[in-house]
Design a protein around this motif. Structure first.
Motif: not given
Ligand SMILES: C[S@@+](CC[C@H](N)C(=O)[O-])C[C@H]1O[C@@H](n2cnc3c(N)ncnc32)[C@H](O)[C@@H]1O
Length: 276
Positions: A200-206, A65-72, A19-23
């Protein structure tokens, strides 16, 4: 275990899952679950209760599993404001802040500019412009009813006065304003079907309505913008890095002073043009 220690372990877990920017992700999810800020997270000595631990664990798994951070978290910072985001509406990206910077800089009117944001999504561009140019009269359009609802909800929550209309490109704007706009700004859908497959899945979530497009959207936008802009009015658009030059050429056909400007990473991402 203190939340700070849970964040440390979650960071390792996110990193192992690529995952990008894990911290930053682990921290932001903890801040969201605890309903606190960064200082609150790191000063808390009390461990997570069962509900918080469950919520946090679930959020970390969903992110892996690819849910965008902003959706969470349900939030995205954009220039000086923070907008609510929801699945079904495009999540504003940091590079679009650069488009707003250029658009604001290109407005030559010193008093009460008339602005249209085409394909507004969450309303981010329209709201940021009104926030930074309070004297502007700002319209926003979108073909998606979900986007229009969310942009209106964001405007109400932020107490920023914009008009949001549903419909294709500039067609929902009031007819009597034809030829009076100082700025038409847009981040239209620009991903080609070939590019879409590799996203990537998080972009396809749009939503696909927010992503799939290409040069023909810009051609239509340029033709319509000519009818709505006043003489000397500006069209400012974000473009896919692959075809900044192509869109520049499209604009040169009917606009003057066409400039292609880079984003934060130095890629051609903004085209600014003036109506003759
Ligand atoms: C890439 S998103 C940009 C959203 C927002 N402006 C931002 O930058 O965060 C494109 C938006 O354009 C909208 N859209 C797509 N085709 C449109 C059309 N023909 N007319 C109006 N809006 C459209 C989509 O629903 C989506 O909200």
């Amino acid at each position: 275990m203190r939340p700070a220690e849970v964040v440390r372990r979650a960071t390792d877990y996110l990193e192992r899952h690529g995952v990008e920017s894990p911290r930053a992700t682990a921290e932001q999810l903890m801040i969201h679950v605890l309903g606190t800020d960064r200082a609150g997270l790191f000063s808390r000595t009390q461990g997570l209760d069962a509900r918080e631990a469950r919520m946090y664990g679930r959020a970390i798994c969903q992110r892996c599993t690819g849910t965008p951070l902003q959706h969470l978290t349900g939030r995205q910072a954009f220039r000086r404001i923070e907008v609510e985001v929801r699945p079904g509406v495009f999540v504003p990206r940091p590079e679009t802040e650069v488009l707003v910077e250029h658009a604001l800089g290109a407005i030559q009117v010193s008093d009460g500019p008339l602005v249209a944001d085409v394909g507004t999504g969450t309303g981010a561009i329209a709201l940021a412009i009104k926030d930074e140019r309070p004297d502007a009269r700002v319209f926003a359009t979108d073909r998606s009813a979900e986007a229009v609802d969310l942009a209106l909800a964001n405007a109400r929550r932020l107490r920023i006065d914009i008009t949001v209309l549903e419909g294709d490109l500039l067609s929902p704007l009031p007819d009597e304003l034809r030829g009076w706009f100082d700025l038409v700004v847009s981040n239209p859908p620009y991903v080609t079907p070939e590019e879409y497959e590799g996203l990537p899945p998080e972009v396809k979530a749009d939503p696909t309505l927010a992503l799939l497009g290409g040069p023909e959207v810009y051609e239509r936008l340029a033709v319509e913008a000519l009818r709505w802009l006043r003489d000397g009015g500006v069209l400012a658009v974000e473009v896919g890095s692959a075809f900044g030059g192509t869109i520049g050429e499209v604009m040169r056909g009917s606009f003057m002073d066409v400039r292609v400007a880079p984003d934060l990473a130095g890629r051609d991402r903004v085209v600014i043009a003036r109506r003759p």
